[in-house]
Design a protein around this motif. Sequence first.
Motif, short mmCIF file in Angstrom:
data_model
loop_
_atom_site.label_atom_id
_atom_site.label_comp_id
_atom_site.label_asym_id
_atom_site.label_seq_id
_atom_site.Cartn_x
_atom_site.Cartn_y
_atom_site.Cartn_z
N ALA A 193 0.84 -1.19 0.00
CA ALA A 193 0.00 0.00 0.00
C ALA A 193 0.88 1.25 0.00
O ALA A 193 1.94 1.27 0.63
CB ALA A 193 -0.89 0.00 1.23
N GLY A 204 0.05 -5.18 0.27
CA GLY A 204 -1.34 -5.05 -0.15
C GLY A 204 -1.64 -6.05 -1.13
O GLY A 204 -2.33 -6.42 -1.85
N PRO A 227 -5.36 4.59 -0.78
CA PRO A 227 -5.84 3.25 -1.12
C PRO A 227 -5.07 2.64 -2.30
O PRO A 227 -5.42 1.57 -2.77
CB PRO A 227 -7.31 3.50 -1.51
CG PRO A 227 -7.32 4.89 -2.05
CD PRO A 227 -6.27 5.64 -1.26
N TYR A 228 -4.04 3.31 -2.76
CA TYR A 228 -3.32 2.88 -3.97
C TYR A 228 -2.07 2.07 -3.63
O TYR A 228 -1.49 2.22 -2.56
CB TYR A 228 -2.93 4.10 -4.81
CG TYR A 228 -4.15 4.91 -5.17
CD1 TYR A 228 -5.09 4.42 -6.07
CD2 TYR A 228 -4.37 6.15 -4.58
CE1 TYR A 228 -6.22 5.15 -6.39
CE2 TYR A 228 -5.50 6.88 -4.90
CZ TYR A 228 -6.43 6.38 -5.79
OH TYR A 228 -7.54 7.09 -6.10
N PRO A 229 -1.61 1.25 -4.59
CA PRO A 229 -0.41 0.44 -4.34
C PRO A 229 0.86 1.11 -4.86
O PRO A 229 0.83 2.05 -5.66
CB PRO A 229 -0.69 -0.83 -5.16
CG PRO A 229 -1.45 -0.31 -6.34
CD PRO A 229 -2.31 0.81 -5.80
#
Length: 166
Positions: free
Chosen positions: A89, A166, A94-96
């Motif tokens: 993460a 993630g 919320p992005y990788p």
Amino acid sequence: MRGEFGGGAGAAEGHAGGAAHRQRPRRAGLLRGECGALDPHEAAARLAGAPLFLYGTLLDPLVLERVAGAPGLARRLRLALLPGWERVALRGTPYPTLRRRLGVLTPGAVLRPDPVAFARLTAYEGAEYRLVPVRVARLRQAGGGASTPLWARAWVAPAWRAGAPG
């Protein structure tokens, strides 16, 4: 937007002796500590059409085609694995992003976008990410086994922004 000269606001102000201090421009395209990383503007000019390794939200065909402004672009995705990198993460989002980790294989896809799609994808990724060279293994579509390794670029955020896997 970052300035042409490193050091932020006032970096070219005078120094001891009262003479104006001229600083050398940063080497365009390199992010400190990440040899081979490109800033978004240089990337758009130099890498359009080069293979990209996608591992996050751009793997969703609807997102990819909407962001790139290219209907049907998802049909050009080729499954791939990225050895030695882990999807994690991006801290506070919320992005990788990716971080190096031996023994890990990260699934994703390789894509060769046209220059317009590449520029739009670069804008979507934003200034937080840099294109970093990676060695990926493309997967054979029918058999599923790995094929010849391929050099590509992946968008990676600075290591300090990498959070939990993630």
